[in-house]
Write an enzyme that holds these catalytic residues in place. Structure first.
Site, short mmCIF file in Angstrom:
data_model
loop_
_atom_site.label_atom_id
_atom_site.label_comp_id
_atom_site.label_asym_id
_atom_site.label_seq_id
_atom_site.Cartn_x
_atom_site.Cartn_y
_atom_site.Cartn_z
N HIS A 226 29.75 27.09 -17.89
CA HIS A 226 28.94 27.17 -16.67
C HIS A 226 27.48 27.45 -17.01
O HIS A 226 26.57 26.75 -16.52
CB HIS A 226 29.50 28.30 -15.79
CG HIS A 226 28.71 28.59 -14.56
ND1 HIS A 226 29.09 28.18 -13.30
CD2 HIS A 226 27.55 29.29 -14.38
CE1 HIS A 226 28.20 28.60 -12.41
NE2 HIS A 226 27.26 29.28 -13.04
N GLU A 227 27.24 28.44 -17.85
CA GLU A 227 25.86 28.80 -18.17
C GLU A 227 25.17 27.73 -19.01
O GLU A 227 23.97 27.49 -18.85
CB GLU A 227 25.82 30.15 -18.89
CG GLU A 227 26.37 31.33 -18.08
CD GLU A 227 25.65 31.54 -16.77
OE1 GLU A 227 24.52 31.06 -16.60
OE2 GLU A 227 26.23 32.21 -15.89
N HIS B 34 23.53 25.27 -16.79
CA HIS B 34 22.17 25.63 -16.38
C HIS B 34 21.18 25.29 -17.50
O HIS B 34 20.09 24.79 -17.24
CB HIS B 34 22.08 27.13 -16.07
CG HIS B 34 22.81 27.55 -14.84
ND1 HIS B 34 22.69 26.89 -13.64
CD2 HIS B 34 23.66 28.60 -14.61
CE1 HIS B 34 23.43 27.50 -12.72
NE2 HIS B 34 24.03 28.53 -13.29
#
Length: 257
Positions: free
Chosen positions: A198-199, A202
């Site tokens: 998920h990170e 980003h």
């Protein structure tokens, strides 16, 4: 504003909430300039797709070097001190998630640091000194910090262009996650290694699926999307549009830098 107070929307609606922790991401909202760049990419990607031109795609498989920094409060499992097999498991989880989209990660190096302040305050005053001391590689290399405790969040990341080459805050670039989120880690419901997925999304330029709020009627919360908020067991995909956006940011901001 930061995404540290948002909880699992879809799961909350059904009453399915982790007893001790919910997924919360501390990644800062993108800047106005970053949003405008994303809109520009969206227009370009849509136009190219209509003509069948896929020049925004990245050829073959792109390999991203990863420097892993394990930051613990002691040389014990309870202190967040991970093993080399824990690190390998995390890289494997990332590779499994990103392989269908043309990206693979290779471990370029691992270091282990015992520093209780860094291990517990990386989402705060310790972030800058920790990253200044540990960051390695260039702007195309992912620095992944696995720290003992993230408080009320599971992780946070920087977007491409916020701390690009030559800028004074270049050292801030990277991803920081709680060490308990690695495969087999201590954080129940979030220990399959997908917080780093998920990170990293980003870091590649992606926003949350709920970025900016939802104004439409109906619809279903995309709990299977890596950029939503949900349990690791639900995560399984990026969309074709997210894949195109990753490619756009990679080619324009990170590749070769």
């Amino acid at each position: 504003m930061q995404f540290k107070a948002i909880v699992l929307g879809a799961l909350a609606a059904t009453g399915v909430i982790a007893e001790d922790i919910v997924r919360a991401c501390g990644t800062h909202d993108p800047t106005d300039a970053h949003i405008e760049q994303s809109k520009q990419f969206a227009t370009e990607e849509a136009a190219l797709a209509l003509t069948g031109n896929e020049s925004f795609r990245v050829a073959a498989t792109t390999t991203v070097k990863v420097y892993v920094h394990v930051v613990a409060s002691s040389q014990s499992k309870s202190g967040g001190y991970l093993s080399t097999s824990d690190v390998s498991g995390q890289i494997s989880a990332m590779n499994k998630a990103y392989a269908p989209y043309g990206y693979q990660f290779t471990l370029a190096g691992t270091d282990f640091t015992v520093n209780s302040n860094w291990a517990t305050n990386a989402y705060g005053s310790a972030e800058e000194p920790m990253k200044k001391a540990l960051r390695k590689g260039n702007y195309a290399d992912l620095n992944l910090y696995l720290v003992k405790d993230m408080g009320s969040i599971l992780g946070f990341a920087t977007f491409p262009d916020e701390s690009g080459p030559g800028q004074s805050n270049f050292h801030l670039d990277g991803v920081v996650v709680a060490s308990g989120t690695v495969p087999g880690g201590s954080l129940t419901n979030f220990n399959l290694g997908l917080t780093s997925v998920h990170e990293a999304g980003h870091w590649f330029g992606l926003y949350h699926t709920f970025q900016g709020g939802c104004s439409g009627q109906g619809g279903v919360d995309p709990i299977h999307n890596y950029m939503d908020y949900t349990y690791d067991t639900c995560y399984e995909e990026f969309t074709a549009g997210q894949n195109a956006r990753i490619n756009s940011y990679w080619k324009n901001y990170r590749a070769g830098k």
